[in-house]
Scaffold this motif. Structure first.
Motif, short mmCIF file in Angstrom:
data_model
loop_
_atom_site.label_atom_id
_atom_site.label_comp_id
_atom_site.label_asym_id
_atom_site.label_seq_id
_atom_site.Cartn_x
_atom_site.Cartn_y
_atom_site.Cartn_z
N ARG A 148 10.49 -2.46 -21.08
CA ARG A 148 10.66 -3.70 -21.85
C ARG A 148 11.23 -3.38 -23.23
O ARG A 148 10.96 -2.32 -23.80
CB ARG A 148 9.30 -4.40 -22.04
N SER B 111 13.76 -12.69 -28.06
CA SER B 111 14.41 -11.78 -27.09
C SER B 111 15.87 -11.53 -27.42
O SER B 111 16.73 -11.42 -26.54
CB SER B 111 14.30 -12.37 -25.67
N LYS C 94 18.81 -6.30 -27.04
CA LYS C 94 19.15 -5.93 -25.67
C LYS C 94 19.33 -4.41 -25.61
O LYS C 94 19.72 -3.78 -26.58
CB LYS C 94 20.45 -6.61 -25.21
N LYS D 137 14.13 -4.83 -19.98
CA LYS D 137 14.07 -6.28 -19.88
C LYS D 137 13.64 -6.85 -21.22
O LYS D 137 12.60 -6.48 -21.76
CB LYS D 137 13.07 -6.70 -18.80
N SER D 138 14.45 -7.77 -21.77
CA SER D 138 14.12 -8.40 -23.05
C SER D 138 12.89 -9.27 -22.90
O SER D 138 12.79 -10.07 -21.96
CB SER D 138 15.30 -9.24 -23.55
N THR D 139 11.96 -9.13 -23.83
CA THR D 139 10.67 -9.82 -23.71
C THR D 139 10.20 -10.28 -25.08
O THR D 139 10.39 -9.58 -26.09
CB THR D 139 9.60 -8.88 -23.10
N ARG E 141 10.66 -0.75 -27.94
CA ARG E 141 10.98 -0.75 -26.52
C ARG E 141 9.97 0.15 -25.79
O ARG E 141 9.55 1.18 -26.32
CB ARG E 141 12.41 -0.28 -26.27
#
Length: 692
Positions: A490, A496, A499, A504-506, A526
């Motif tokens: 993540r 979000s 990138k 996965k952007s959260t 991240r």
């Protein structure tokens, strides 16, 4: 320019190892020279001279007037003898080293004499002896602090009920009990001998339990005053057991199949420190065993009289030899561990193959090792691969391989296989085979114990059997379980917006409830997800009520943590002499202070590393104030997610030098990296770093 996520992780590991592994190899070479020095070997032997001091304790055990007191004194006698043998500190120190892949040589406190190039071997031996003397006193302080902690914990958690408290106490004591790599052999011999004395009791106890009823019918009419007198005469615990036994109108009970075996097994577990005093008291009371005291005395007391002779025999035989380390094997194990860490973290085929080559060579070299002196035994190297994940009952099935000396004959090898199996409980299978030209005994065991401690504690027995190396777990012969799980990688940011390839952007607003503690979105970070062997749904079901916390660290230390868990420190603001603790924080920003998480520049980026963990809500820990400048109670909240700095540090009291893992209540499940274009001390959330 964005950095490839695999390259970024690899670079972090390499930066950490550039200084670590060369230093580790140098320290390991010097430690082997120290350990094998005649002064150290003589120190180990001298400790056995002091075993003669235990004659008064043997007499006290013999004269005990209740079964509870007799067994309690017997257990205490075993523990005191083991402590006396291990008093030099060498055994526990050696056990910790095997447990951590020798990384303790550079993380253990007060071992700077290993890194100094200005000292000779004789000077290092002298400093190591001084270190051990300090360690003996520290161990005594640690034991005292641990007992105080246990009593406080039991009072604070009385709502759990006696069954749950006894189980938790047993587990904590097992985790604390990390001593005696060499001394355990003698104590196990004594426990095995005393429990063998229980077998002739079988017919007597069964027959006696069928004849108690009539005589007790009268005694059952005794008054509460008589009960009070029993407690006064024999003490509250043993007296209560006696009082219950003689006041029960239905003392005769049906003998269920396996009753005696279960009773013998329970007492053996108690003597092995696997059951608590409270559990023993309840067991004796429920089974009316105080009424059988005279039968136990008939079989135990003669053995106690012989014990002093056994001590002298052990001093003459078992420790008339020296137990040495092979420098070649220690260095080979460090190289293999290095290759293993890279193979499971980066999952590159060429790294897996490199580890295989190093492992094969280590096994071949181990089998060829021979002693050069008659009264000398080589301690086997102990290598840990990937351990299978525990099941719901915390048990797991482990594969352990023992590499035998090539000098053993075929008949001797068969005998060794049998003796190795007897060193472990719950052996499901055993076999002997040839691998890479070496004879290997292979066993599978089912256990919920700390297996690394268990193996290290019988190391001298394995040396006597001419076992040259021990391999615990999976070493990639059938494929590694990759340490990382990219499916749950993540990258966290407000709305979000950030990138990155492979993440996965959260984002989530406010906080999520994790076992009654808030979990805030770690924006700007991240997560490299660690494989814990569960699907997302399974993980959520099992750990949803575990708190989320963080632990700042360096790249090379993170590698060791992935294998062994977080190691408790013997230093800190909230512990006293002899105590140890693991320090966590609910704030990732607090954990990322440079004091905890170093700052690395990789290409044109700045990178920091913090570990994300889950903490069992039932694990006891203290919430304490921040101690860093700019994060103390008098300062404004350093993290906007928290109203104050009063609970920024979570302190888990834990024996210093030992590791805490998922089976203990702390699961490491994410490597958090902060990757920025600007130096972290210029970030708005880190202005508090500047306060002096």
């Amino acid at each position: 320019m964005e950095i490839n996520p695999v390259e970024l992780l690899e670079e972090m590991l390499q930066r950490g190892e550039q200084t670590v592994f060369p230093t580790l190899r140098k320290c390991a070479e010097r430690f082997v020279d120290i350990f094998n020095d005649t002064c150290i070997q003589q120190r180990i032997r001298e400790k056995f001279e002091s075993l003669e001091e235990f004659q008064p304790d043997i007499t006290r055990c013999k004269n005990a007037n209740t079964l509870f007191n007799k067994l309690k004194h017997l257990k205490q006698l075993f523990e005191d003898m083991e402590d006396k043998i291990a008093e030099s500190g060498i055994e526990s120190f050696l056990s910790r080293l095997f447990n951590t892949g020798f990384i303790g040589l550079i993380t253990e406190e007060n071992l700077d004499f290993l890194t100094s190039d200005d000292l000779g071997t004789a000077q290092r031996v002298e400093k190591f002896l001084h270190y051990l003397e300090h360690g003996a006193q520290k161990k005594e302080d640690t034991r005292r602090a641990f007992e105080e902690y246990i009593e406080t914990w039991k009072r604070n958690n009385i709502r759990w009920g006696s069954v749950a408290i006894n189980k938790a106490e047993r587990e904590m004591r097992a985790n604390f009990d990390n001593e005696g790599a060499l001394s355990e052999k003698f104590i196990l011999q004594l426990i095995n001998e005393i429990t063998a004395k229980f077998e002739p009791l079988r017919d007597k106890l069964v027959a006696a339990r069928q004849t108690y009823g009539p005589s007790l019918a009268v005694v059952s009419q005794t008054s509460s005053a008589a009960s009070w007198l029993l407690k006064l005469a024999f003490g509250p615990v043993a007296g209560a057991a006696l009082s219950d036994a003689v006041s029960c109108p239905n003392a005769t009970r049906a003998i269920t199949p396996g009753w005696f075996d279960n009773t013998s097994r329970f007492i053996t577990q108690y003597l092995n420190n696997r059951k608590t005093d409270g559990e023993l008291s309840a067991f004796i009371r429920n089974e009316k065993l105080e009424l059988d005291l005279h039968h136990f005395k008939e079989h135990i007391d003669p053995w106690l009289i012989e014990l002093s002779h056994k001590i002298n025999e052990f001093k003459r035989n078992a420790f008339g030899k020296s137990y040495i380390l092979s420098k070649e094997m220690v260095l080979s194990e460090i190289d293999r561990m290095h290759a293993l860490l890279y193979a499971i973290i980066l999952n590159k085929p060429e790294l897996v193959e490199e580890h295989r080559r190093k492992l094969d060579k280590m096994v071949q070299d181990a089998a060829k090792l021979q002693t050069t002196k008659e009264h000398e035994s080589i301690l086997p190297s102990i290598s840990f691969g990937q351990l299978s994940l525990p099941g719901g009952n915390r048990e797991r099935v482990l594969l352990i391989k023992f590499v035998l000396s090539s000098s053993l004959g075929q008949k001797a090898m068969n005998e060794v296989m049998s003796k190795i199996s007897n060193l472990f409980d719950n052996v499901e299978s055993s076999s002997k085979k040839v691998e890479n030209g070496a004879t290997v005994v292979e066993i599978k065991i089912r256990t919920d114990d700390n297996i690394s401690t268990k193996v290290a504690r019988c190391i001298s027995s394995l040396a006597d059997l001419q076992v040259r190396a021990v391999l615990v777990g999976d070493f990639g012969l059938c494929g590694f379980r990759h340490a990382m799980n990219p499916a749950f990688n993540r990258i966290y940011s407000i709305n979000s917006v950030d990138k990155a390839e492979g993440f996965k952007s959260t984002h989530f607003s406010g906080s999520l409830d994790r076992g009654g503690e808030p979990y805030f979105c770690p924006n700007g970070w991240r997560r490299y997800s660690i494989d814990v062997g569960l699907t997302g749904a399974e993980f959520e079901a099992k750990y949803k009520n575990w708190h989320v916390a963080y632990h700042g660290t360096e790249g090379h230390i993170a590698m060791a943590i992935l294998l062994n868990g977080i190691r408790a420190s013997g230093q800190g603001c909230f512990i006293v002499a002899g105590q140890g603790a693991v320090y966590l924080s609910p704030s990732i920003e607090y954990s990322s202070h440079p004091r905890y998480a170093g700052i690395w520049q990789i290409k044109d980026k700045y990178v920091q590393m913090v570990l994300q963990v889950r903490v069992d809500r039932n694990l006891v820990f203290e919430k304490r104030q921040g101690t860093l400048s700019g994060a103390q109670p008098i300062d404004p909240p350093m993290d906007s997610n928290f109203l104050s700095n009063n609970e920024l540090e979570w302190v888990i009291k834990w024996p210093p030098g030992t590791s805490i893992s998922s089976t203990d209540g702390v699961l490491v499940y994410g490597i958090m990296l902060r990757v920025t274009d600007q130096h972290p001390n210029t970030l708005p959330q880190n202005v508090w770093w500047a306060k002096k």
